[in-house]
Scaffold this active site. Structure first.
Site, PDB file in Angstrom:
ATOM      1  N   ARG A   1      46.983  41.762  50.852  1.00 51.23           N
ATOM      2  CA  ARG A   1      46.769  43.232  50.997  1.00 51.23           C
ATOM      3  C   ARG A   1      46.311  43.371  52.191  1.00 51.23           C
ATOM      4  NH1 ARG A   1      44.820  46.578  45.662  1.00 51.23           N
ATOM      5  NH2 ARG A   1      43.553  47.617  47.338  1.00 51.23           N
TER       6      ARG A   1
ATOM      7  N   LYS B   1      39.418  45.855  37.654  1.00 48.19           N
ATOM      8  CA  LYS B   1      39.583  47.294  36.577  1.00 48.19           C
ATOM      9  C   LYS B   1      41.150  47.410  36.765  1.00 48.19           C
ATOM     10  CE  LYS B   1      38.494  50.108  40.678  1.00 48.19           C
ATOM     11  NZ  LYS B   1      39.924  50.618  41.202  1.00 48.19           N
TER      12      LYS B   1
ATOM     13  N   ARG C   1      37.076  59.567  42.235  1.00 45.25           N
ATOM     14  CA  ARG C   1      36.096  58.597  43.286  1.00 45.25           C
ATOM     15  C   ARG C   1      35.154  59.357  43.875  1.00 45.25           C
ATOM     16  NH1 ARG C   1      40.232  54.243  44.318  1.00 45.25           N
ATOM     17  NH2 ARG C   1      39.584  52.686  45.649  1.00 45.25           N
TER      18      ARG C   1
ATOM     19  N   ARG D   1      35.057  49.610  52.033  1.00 43.24           N
ATOM     20  CA  ARG D   1      35.412  50.095  50.672  1.00 43.24           C
ATOM     21  C   ARG D   1      34.253  49.824  49.687  1.00 43.24           C
ATOM     22  NH1 ARG D   1      40.063  46.464  49.743  1.00 43.24           N
ATOM     23  NH2 ARG D   1      40.712  47.588  47.960  1.00 43.24           N
TER      24      ARG D   1
ATOM     25  N   ARG E   1      41.913  37.529  46.355  1.00 44.14           N
ATOM     26  CA  ARG E   1      42.944  38.205  46.340  1.00 44.14           C
ATOM     27  C   ARG E   1      43.670  38.660  47.959  1.00 44.14           C
ATOM     28  NH1 ARG E   1      42.320  44.482  44.134  1.00 44.14           N
ATOM     29  NH2 ARG E   1      41.710  44.903  46.148  1.00 44.14           N
TER      30      ARG E   1
END
Ligand code: AMP
Length: 208
Positions: free
Chosen positions: A141, A21, A96, A152, A135
């Site tokens: 990250r 996204k 969210r 998450r 990722r």
């Protein structure tokens, strides 16, 4: 004859972590010449810049939990009040949960504005996890560890996915298959927007 460009472009992009996204949101925002606003990016920039806000949210973001609504909603309101967001915006990662949905609604209503579309990127859980693992390797990250990814995604399924029902009830949701090449998914998004008369002023780079 090409359709006239849409006069307003107020979009949300919603999807699980690892759905792409962020990348797709930037392409949509660029095409419609509106700012792409990612609350996650704002928090990460503040953490790496060691600002006061960064200090307040660091532990929360690193655990993959949600930053308190009050703080997040105020940050988004301030950003949407900037002149560059007058014609529109693309919000990535906000709202969210239901509280944030209502806050955004109140804010827009107070300005006589409304959302034009909610882009839902649909990606199966296994695919999201695989992309997040990649990722983690590519970007390092701190919230892309196995444990935090699971947290998450659980929060997404419990709190964020249900907000789509609210927007679905208002006929705003464009459900997009998020599996495929970046260009294919981009093309699907722009096709879906066009069915609502939402057409960017400039041809889209990357879309078919
Ligand atoms: P993202 O890059 O969108 O996955 O966001 C990274 C992290 O920032 C999230 O795991 C949360 O800790 C925080 N965050 C981003 N957006 C929000 C939001 N709308 N509400 C609360 N926390 C958020």
């Amino acid at each position: 004859m090409t359709a006239p460009a849409s006069s307003s472009a107020r979009f949300l992009i919603v999807g699980p972590q690892g759905s792409g996204k962020g990348t797709q949101g930037v392409l949509v925002a660029e095409a419609f010449e509106v700012p792409s606003i990612s609350t996650g990016d704002v928090f990460r920039e503040n953490i790496s810049g060691a600002t006061e806000l960064g200090g307040r949210v660091q532990a929360i973001v690193e655990a993959g939990d949600l930053v308190p609504d009050e703080l997040t909603c105020e940050l988004v309101r301030d950003r949407l009040e900037q002149p560059d967001a007058a014609r529109g915006f693309l919000l990535d990662g906000f709202p969210r949960n239901r509280v944030q949905v209502d806050d955004l609604e109140d804010f827009l209503a107070s300005r006589g504005e409304a959302l034009d579309a909610v882009i839902e990127l649909v990606v199966p859980r296994e695919e999201s996890i695989a992309r997040l693992r990649q990722r983690a390797i590519d970007q390092g990250r701190t919230d892309d560890t196995e444990e935090v990814i699971a947290n998450r995604l659980a929060i997404y399924e419990r709190e964020t996915a249900p907000i789509l029902d609210v927007y679905r009830g208002r006929g705003l949701v464009l459900r997009i298959d998020g599996v495929g090449s970046l260009a294919d998914v981009t093309a699907r998004i722009f096709e879906a927007l066009a069915t609502r008369g939402l057409v960017p002023a400039h041809p889209v780079h990357g879309a078919a």
